[in-house]
Write a protein that holds these residues in place. Structure first.
Motif, PDB file in Angstrom:
ATOM      1  N   ALA A 126      -8.377  74.282  51.644  1.00  0.00           N
ATOM      2  CA  ALA A 126      -8.734  73.038  52.343  1.00  0.00           C
ATOM      3  C   ALA A 126      -8.040  72.896  53.689  1.00  0.00           C
ATOM      4  CB  ALA A 126      -8.423  71.808  51.471  1.00  0.00           C
ATOM      5  N   ASP A 127      -7.489  73.989  54.208  1.00  0.00           N
ATOM      6  CA  ASP A 127      -6.843  73.971  55.527  1.00  0.00           C
ATOM      7  C   ASP A 127      -5.818  72.852  55.663  1.00  0.00           C
ATOM      8  OD1 ASP A 127      -8.209  76.180  56.486  1.00  0.00           O
ATOM      9  OD2 ASP A 127      -9.920  74.996  57.133  1.00  0.00           O
ATOM     10  N   VAL A 128      -5.061  72.617  54.612  1.00  0.00           N
ATOM     11  CA  VAL A 128      -4.020  71.585  54.678  1.00  0.00           C
ATOM     12  C   VAL A 128      -2.741  72.257  55.159  1.00  0.00           C
ATOM     13  CG1 VAL A 128      -2.802  69.776  53.437  1.00  0.00           C
ATOM     14  CG2 VAL A 128      -5.137  70.321  52.819  1.00  0.00           C
ATOM     15  N   TRP A 129      -2.659  72.526  56.454  1.00  0.00           N
ATOM     16  CA  TRP A 129      -1.438  73.070  57.013  1.00  0.00           C
ATOM     17  C   TRP A 129      -0.486  71.912  57.163  1.00  0.00           C
ATOM     18  CZ3 TRP A 129      -1.882  77.601  55.687  1.00  0.00           C
ATOM     19  CH2 TRP A 129      -3.097  78.272  55.769  1.00  0.00           C
ATOM     20  N   ALA A 130       0.636  72.023  56.489  1.00  0.00           N
ATOM     21  CA  ALA A 130       1.263  70.848  55.911  1.00  0.00           C
ATOM     22  C   ALA A 130       2.497  70.340  56.614  1.00  0.00           C
ATOM     23  CB  ALA A 130       1.597  71.156  54.452  1.00  0.00           C
ATOM     24  N   ALA A 131       2.693  70.639  57.896  1.00  0.00           N
ATOM     25  CA  ALA A 131       3.903  70.140  58.547  1.00  0.00           C
ATOM     26  C   ALA A 131       4.078  68.637  58.444  1.00  0.00           C
ATOM     27  CB  ALA A 131       3.919  70.574  60.014  1.00  0.00           C
ATOM     28  N   PRO A 132       3.003  67.830  58.465  1.00  0.00           N
ATOM     29  CA  PRO A 132       3.233  66.388  58.302  1.00  0.00           C
ATOM     30  C   PRO A 132       3.483  65.988  56.854  1.00  0.00           C
ATOM     31  CG  PRO A 132       1.117  66.846  59.367  1.00  0.00           C
ATOM     32  CD  PRO A 132       1.602  68.110  58.749  1.00  0.00           C
ATOM     33  N   ILE A 133       3.321  66.928  55.906  1.00  0.00           N
ATOM     34  CA  ILE A 133       3.376  66.557  54.496  1.00  0.00           C
ATOM     35  C   ILE A 133       4.535  67.247  53.797  1.00  0.00           C
ATOM     36  CG2 ILE A 133       2.118  66.455  52.313  1.00  0.00           C
ATOM     37  CD1 ILE A 133      -0.492  66.592  53.910  1.00  0.00           C
ATOM     38  N   GLY A 134       4.582  68.577  53.829  1.00  0.00           N
ATOM     39  CA  GLY A 134       5.602  69.314  53.094  1.00  0.00           C
ATOM     40  C   GLY A 134       6.525  70.088  54.002  1.00  0.00           C
ATOM     41  N   ASN A 135       7.604  70.605  53.415  1.00  0.00           N
ATOM     42  CA  ASN A 135       8.553  71.435  54.143  1.00  0.00           C
ATOM     43  C   ASN A 135       8.172  72.906  54.113  1.00  0.00           C
ATOM     44  OD1 ASN A 135      10.693  69.278  52.479  1.00  0.00           O
ATOM     45  ND2 ASN A 135      10.405  69.169  54.688  1.00  0.00           N
ATOM     46  N   SER A 136       7.327  73.299  53.170  1.00  0.00           N
ATOM     47  CA  SER A 136       6.725  74.629  53.153  1.00  0.00           C
ATOM     48  C   SER A 136       5.416  74.531  52.409  1.00  0.00           C
ATOM     49  CB  SER A 136       7.658  75.659  52.484  1.00  0.00           C
ATOM     50  OG  SER A 136       7.826  75.383  51.106  1.00  0.00           O
ATOM     51  N   TRP A 137       4.538  75.495  52.669  1.00  0.00           N
ATOM     52  CA  TRP A 137       3.238  75.475  52.014  1.00  0.00           C
ATOM     53  C   TRP A 137       2.770  76.906  51.777  1.00  0.00           C
ATOM     54  CZ3 TRP A 137       4.396  73.302  56.696  1.00  0.00           C
ATOM     55  CH2 TRP A 137       4.034  74.042  57.828  1.00  0.00           C
ATOM     56  N   ARG A 138       2.344  77.159  50.562  1.00  0.00           N
ATOM     57  CA  ARG A 138       1.765  78.444  50.225  1.00  0.00           C
ATOM     58  C   ARG A 138       0.464  78.616  50.983  1.00  0.00           C
ATOM     59  NH1 ARG A 138       2.449  80.386  45.128  1.00  0.00           N
ATOM     60  NH2 ARG A 138       0.580  81.583  45.567  1.00  0.00           N
ATOM     61  N   MET A 139       0.321  79.764  51.632  1.00  0.00           N
ATOM     62  CA  MET A 139      -0.838  79.987  52.484  1.00  0.00           C
ATOM     63  C   MET A 139      -1.817  80.989  51.887  1.00  0.00           C
ATOM     64  SD  MET A 139       0.365  83.078  53.171  1.00  0.00           S
ATOM     65  CE  MET A 139      -1.075  83.636  54.068  1.00  0.00           C
ATOM     66  N   SER A 140      -1.578  81.432  50.639  1.00  0.00           N
ATOM     67  CA  SER A 140      -2.456  82.415  50.030  1.00  0.00           C
ATOM     68  C   SER A 140      -2.337  82.305  48.519  1.00  0.00           C
ATOM     69  CB  SER A 140      -2.068  83.826  50.491  1.00  0.00           C
ATOM     70  OG  SER A 140      -2.917  84.803  49.926  1.00  0.00           O
ATOM     71  N   GLY A 141      -3.086  83.164  47.836  1.00  0.00           N
ATOM     72  CA  GLY A 141      -3.000  83.217  46.389  1.00  0.00           C
ATOM     73  C   GLY A 141      -1.699  83.839  45.912  1.00  0.00           C
ATOM     74  N   ASP A 142      -1.514  83.880  44.601  1.00  0.00           N
ATOM     75  CA  ASP A 142      -0.275  84.368  44.000  1.00  0.00           C
ATOM     76  C   ASP A 142      -0.083  85.855  44.250  1.00  0.00           C
ATOM     77  OD1 ASP A 142       0.017  81.815  43.050  1.00  0.00           O
ATOM     78  OD2 ASP A 142      -0.547  82.301  40.988  1.00  0.00           O
ATOM     79  N   ILE A 143       1.157  86.222  44.537  1.00  0.00           N
ATOM     80  CA  ILE A 143       1.484  87.618  44.799  1.00  0.00           C
ATOM     81  C   ILE A 143       1.594  88.397  43.487  1.00  0.00           C
ATOM     82  CG2 ILE A 143       4.004  87.369  44.691  1.00  0.00           C
ATOM     83  CD1 ILE A 143       4.132  89.162  47.215  1.00  0.00           C
ATOM     84  N   THR A 144       1.372  89.693  43.576  1.00  0.00           N
ATOM     85  CA  THR A 144       1.660  90.609  42.482  1.00  0.00           C
ATOM     86  C   THR A 144       2.470  91.764  43.039  1.00  0.00           C
ATOM     87  OG1 THR A 144       0.681  91.762  40.583  1.00  0.00           O
ATOM     88  CG2 THR A 144      -0.389  92.082  42.716  1.00  0.00           C
ATOM     89  N   ALA A 145       3.124  92.526  42.159  1.00  0.00           N
ATOM     90  CA  ALA A 145       4.016  93.594  42.607  1.00  0.00           C
ATOM     91  C   ALA A 145       3.217  94.845  42.959  1.00  0.00           C
ATOM     92  CB  ALA A 145       5.057  93.894  41.540  1.00  0.00           C
ATOM     93  N   SER A 146       2.399  94.731  43.988  1.00  0.00           N
ATOM     94  CA  SER A 146       1.580  95.829  44.488  1.00  0.00           C
ATOM     95  C   SER A 146       1.650  95.820  46.005  1.00  0.00           C
ATOM     96  CB  SER A 146       0.127  95.669  44.035  1.00  0.00           C
ATOM     97  OG  SER A 146      -0.730  96.502  44.785  1.00  0.00           O
ATOM     98  N   PHE A 147       1.710  97.000  46.609  1.00  0.00           N
ATOM     99  CA  PHE A 147       1.785  97.052  48.061  1.00  0.00           C
ATOM    100  C   PHE A 147       0.443  96.740  48.705  1.00  0.00           C
ATOM    101  CE2 PHE A 147       1.489  99.428  52.093  1.00  0.00           C
ATOM    102  CZ  PHE A 147       2.474  98.742  52.790  1.00  0.00           C
ATOM    103  N   ASP A 148      -0.639  97.392  48.228  1.00  0.00           N
ATOM    104  CA  ASP A 148      -1.921  97.201  48.901  1.00  0.00           C
ATOM    105  C   ASP A 148      -3.132  97.305  47.984  1.00  0.00           C
ATOM    106  OD1 ASP A 148      -1.891  99.894  48.382  1.00  0.00           O
ATOM    107  OD2 ASP A 148      -2.138 100.543  50.467  1.00  0.00           O
TER     108      ASP A 148
END
Length: 405
Positions: A126-148
């Motif tokens: 939803a393009d909620v780039w969150a500087a007015p709301i949060g101190n950090s914001w996840r910008m992608s899905g969950d990471i996994t232990a894979s390089f590529d």
């Protein structure tokens, strides 16, 4: 530095007779207030988890509609950090729905009058780039232990998802890196440094770029079982300085096939951090002309530099015109460029002489960006920001930050 408890900490069956969340007594027999006191006694801070929905992602009680009650409870326990997820949103998934749900918790945290760092885990939707709301914001899905490795749960271009590789997240972060600024930061998810499925070179690349983009540095491995290699990577003070020092947020200058060039600048725009990563399957020697580093600046292009590689502390003197650098497969080369005759002032010994390994949980975080901000002066939200204008485009103005320089 924070120790952060993730999902599944509460009693799954529901709240108590007063409507409060209840810590699972089998997991936390002495309760959360006792745990917070123990963590604070170690010199750390304590984080907790909830979701901006009716249930958490694992089906535990969450905080939608109960924001103030839950925020007050966490403050009474001594919580310092909230990871706020995005599951079970009760149909409020539009851009405005996201803004409403996350703003409600921001306001609730502010009213507790306790500084609680607000980490939005909204996956970049939803393009909620969150500087007015949060101190950090996840910008992608969950990471996994894979390089590529590709995964159907993590599309190459779309946001959200799960099982996202290091390179998938990094490439998604590149176009929005400058959204991070004093007061709020892009969160590229926890690091997978320390996982055996990544080589040492892949872990170095991963740590370098997460630090340079000024993502929160959240360790996701079991620190009680980490190897000497993992410890050396995570305590490299040169790389930590890319995250915690005064360098700008890293931006990508170009991507040419498997080679990417990233840069950070010093506050006076004289010194540079130059990062060359190789996502390909073969070692390469990459020629980087100064016209790529100091674009449109003929004076700096013609200057002579002392180049200090930050993983090895190897120094090359009197470098002029271009530099050729060896970059291993799935590896990174990163160096500070200082005009010859000036002495680097922030390059550290490659390995920190002091490292903390006493955290009792396996997830910790430490991030103040590179802005020398003060903690706890923003109406209880947490990190300070500049007066009015939050990001470089001046799109955001937030009363919670307006008195916090």
């Amino acid at each position: 530095m924070h120790s952060v408890i993730d999902d599944c900490w509460a009693v799954k069956s529901g709240r108590d007779s007063s409507g409060n969340l209840v810590a699972d007594p089998s997991k936390f027999p002495n309760g959360m207030k006792w745990l917070a006191d123990q963590v604070h006694g170690l010199g750390l801070k304590l984080g907790i988890y909830s979701s901006a929905g009716t249930l958490t992602c694992a089906g535990y009680p969450a905080s939608l509609g109960r924001e103030q009650q839950d925020a007050n409870l966490w403050a009474s326990w001594g919580i310092d950090y909230l990871k706020y997820d995005n599951c079970n949103d009760a149909g409020q998934s539009s851009q405005q729905g996201n803004i409403n749900r996350y703003t409600a918790m921001r306001d609730a945290l502010a009213k507790t009058n306790r500084p609680i760092l607000y980490s939005m885990c909204n996956w970049g939707v939803a393009d909620v780039w969150a500087a007015p709301i949060g101190n950090s914001w996840r910008m992608s899905g969950d990471i996994t232990a894979s390089f590529d490795a590709t995964h159907s749960g993590c599309p190459a271009t779309a946001v959200g998802g799960y099982s996202c590789s290091v390179m998938n997240i990094l490439n998604k972060a590149a176009p929005i890196a400058t959204k991070g600024a004093k007061g709020g930061w892009n969160d590229l998810d926890m690091m997978v440094v320390g996982f055996n499925s990544l080589t040492a070179d892949e872990q170095k690349l991963h740590f370098t770029l997460w630090a340079a983009i000024k993502s929160p540095l959240i360790m996701g491995h079991d620190v009680t079982k980490q190897s000497a290699t993992t410890l050396a990577i995570l305590t490299n003070r040169n790389i930590i300085d890319l995250n915690q020092g005064t360098w700008s947020v890293a931006t990508r200058t170009y991507q040419r096939g498997n080679i990417q060039l990233w840069q950070q600048t010093s506050p006076n725009n004289v010194d540079r951090i130059v990062i060359v990563l190789n996502s390909g399957g073969n070692d390469e020697t990459v020629a980087v002309p100064f016209t790529d580093i100091f674009a449109n600046d003929s004076v700096r292009q013609a200057a002579t530099y002392t180049v200090t590689e930050l993983w090895t502390n190897a120094v090359s003197n009197s470098v002029r015109g271009q530099i050729s650098v060896p970059v291993k497969r799935h590896g990174v080369w990163v160096a500070r460029f200082a005009p010859s005759g000036s002495q680097p002032t922030t390059t550290r010994s490659a390995t920190s002489t002091t490292s903390r390994t006493t955290a009792r949980t396996t997830t910790t975080t430490s991030n103040q960006g590179g802005s020398q901000v003060k903690y706890g002066q923003c109406g209880g939200i947490g990190w300070t920001g500049p007066t009015g204008c939050i990001d470089s485009t001046c799109q955001f103005s937030n009363p919670y930050y307006s008195q916090c320089l």
